[in-house]
Scaffold this motif. Sequence first.
Motif, mmCIF file in Angstrom:
data_model
loop_
_atom_site.group_PDB
_atom_site.id
_atom_site.type_symbol
_atom_site.label_atom_id
_atom_site.label_comp_id
_atom_site.label_asym_id
_atom_site.label_seq_id
_atom_site.Cartn_x
_atom_site.Cartn_y
_atom_site.Cartn_z
ATOM 1 N N GLU A 165 30.545 -31.641 -5.543
ATOM 2 C CA GLU A 165 30.355 -33.055 -5.277
ATOM 3 C C GLU A 165 30.089 -33.771 -6.592
ATOM 4 O O GLU A 165 29.658 -33.170 -7.581
ATOM 5 C CB GLU A 165 29.166 -33.281 -4.343
ATOM 6 N N VAL A 166 30.354 -35.063 -6.598
ATOM 7 C CA VAL A 166 30.087 -35.881 -7.782
ATOM 8 C C VAL A 166 28.619 -35.712 -8.185
ATOM 9 O O VAL A 166 27.716 -35.762 -7.343
ATOM 10 C CB VAL A 166 30.387 -37.359 -7.480
ATOM 11 N N GLY A 167 28.396 -35.492 -9.456
ATOM 12 C CA GLY A 167 27.046 -35.309 -9.977
ATOM 13 C C GLY A 167 26.641 -33.861 -10.156
ATOM 14 O O GLY A 167 25.627 -33.586 -10.802
ATOM 15 N N ASP A 168 27.411 -32.919 -9.603
ATOM 16 C CA ASP A 168 27.126 -31.504 -9.838
ATOM 17 C C ASP A 168 27.406 -31.166 -11.307
ATOM 18 O O ASP A 168 28.288 -31.764 -11.933
ATOM 19 C CB ASP A 168 27.992 -30.613 -8.947
ATOM 20 N N LEU A 169 26.666 -30.208 -11.832
ATOM 21 C CA LEU A 169 26.924 -29.736 -13.192
ATOM 22 C C LEU A 169 27.825 -28.510 -13.125
ATOM 23 O O LEU A 169 27.589 -27.596 -12.337
ATOM 24 C CB LEU A 169 25.619 -29.368 -13.897
ATOM 25 N N VAL A 170 28.876 -28.511 -13.934
ATOM 26 C CA VAL A 170 29.810 -27.381 -13.985
ATOM 27 C C VAL A 170 29.631 -26.669 -15.321
ATOM 28 O O VAL A 170 29.493 -27.308 -16.370
ATOM 29 C CB VAL A 170 31.266 -27.850 -13.783
ATOM 30 N N PHE A 171 29.635 -25.339 -15.282
ATOM 31 C CA PHE A 171 29.277 -24.533 -16.457
ATOM 32 C C PHE A 171 30.410 -23.605 -16.875
ATOM 33 O O PHE A 171 31.173 -23.107 -16.040
ATOM 34 C CB PHE A 171 28.029 -23.704 -16.149
ATOM 35 N N PHE A 172 30.450 -23.345 -18.180
ATOM 36 C CA PHE A 172 31.499 -22.518 -18.770
ATOM 37 C C PHE A 172 30.888 -21.603 -19.827
ATOM 38 O O PHE A 172 29.867 -21.923 -20.445
ATOM 39 C CB PHE A 172 32.559 -23.399 -19.433
ATOM 40 N N THR A 173 31.544 -20.464 -20.022
ATOM 41 C CA THR A 173 31.165 -19.602 -21.133
ATOM 42 C C THR A 173 32.208 -19.810 -22.226
ATOM 43 O O THR A 173 33.404 -19.614 -22.005
ATOM 44 C CB THR A 173 31.088 -18.127 -20.694
ATOM 45 N N THR A 174 31.773 -20.250 -23.389
ATOM 46 C CA THR A 174 32.714 -20.633 -24.449
ATOM 47 C C THR A 174 32.486 -19.822 -25.717
ATOM 48 O O THR A 174 33.010 -18.734 -25.863
ATOM 49 C CB THR A 174 32.599 -22.144 -24.731
ATOM 50 N N TYR A 175 31.648 -20.316 -26.597
ATOM 51 C CA TYR A 175 31.509 -19.653 -27.905
ATOM 52 C C TYR A 175 30.597 -18.432 -27.861
ATOM 53 O O TYR A 175 30.536 -17.674 -28.822
ATOM 54 C CB TYR A 175 31.001 -20.659 -28.954
ATOM 55 N N LYS A 176 29.889 -18.237 -26.739
ATOM 56 C CA LYS A 176 29.047 -17.048 -26.587
ATOM 57 C C LYS A 176 28.960 -16.729 -25.104
ATOM 58 O O LYS A 176 29.210 -17.585 -24.254
ATOM 59 C CB LYS A 176 27.663 -17.272 -27.183
ATOM 60 N N PRO A 177 28.615 -15.505 -24.744
ATOM 61 C CA PRO A 177 28.500 -15.143 -23.324
ATOM 62 C C PRO A 177 27.440 -15.974 -22.614
ATOM 63 O O PRO A 177 26.449 -16.385 -23.220
ATOM 64 C CB PRO A 177 28.102 -13.661 -23.367
#
Length: 221
Positions: A165-177
């Motif tokens: 839903e709008v306002g949720d935070l979405v997370f990613f693993t990028t430069y480190k685990p």
Amino acid sequence: MDKNKKFWKGMLVAGAIFFSFQFTGQAHAAFGDTMLKTGMSGEDVKILQLELKELGYFSATATGYFGPITKEAVIRFQQVNGLSADGIVGRNTFQVLKKRMLQSDIVATAQQYIGVPYRWGGNSPSGFDCSGFSSYVFAQNGLTLPRVSADQYNAGVSVGKNQLEVGDLVFFTTYKPGPSHLGIYIGGGQFIHASSSKGVTISYLSNPYYTDRYIGAKRYF
């Protein structure tokens, strides 16, 4: 942000169960005891009309009188949001309306900073990193987040990607685990974030780079 919106937002974030309203010719009553419905008038009806207008359900002038046009707008809002479409603004309708307004305000706040440069450790309009951006935007709307991305990931309520839903935070693993990058979901498969290469920008979750690195989402309200 005007005074009325600050009041409503504070009540939602505090998780208040009861709301108080003053109607023309009526005594002060708790929200659980009084509804907004056809025939009523007053400042609270005007606020309702203005909020429905901001969300795209009401196009007339906000007069403060709850007539057929307002009832029709309420019914449309209820239908879209899976509520009982009776045209009466009771507890459930108010709760969802306040949530939708908060979501709209978070997106509007975030979009004000598109183009602001990325700055490691930045948490102000002079420069943001990803978690500094999310915590700043939420703070402007009465919500407190942990400062760093890992802590933001460890807090909140987990939600599935197909339930965003709008306002949720979405997370990613990028430069480190682990959760090393995040953004604020704004609907339509898009999120707004402080990118290290572009500054504050809007990206698609379907972008292969983010699809491959997506690790989850959290909800804070």
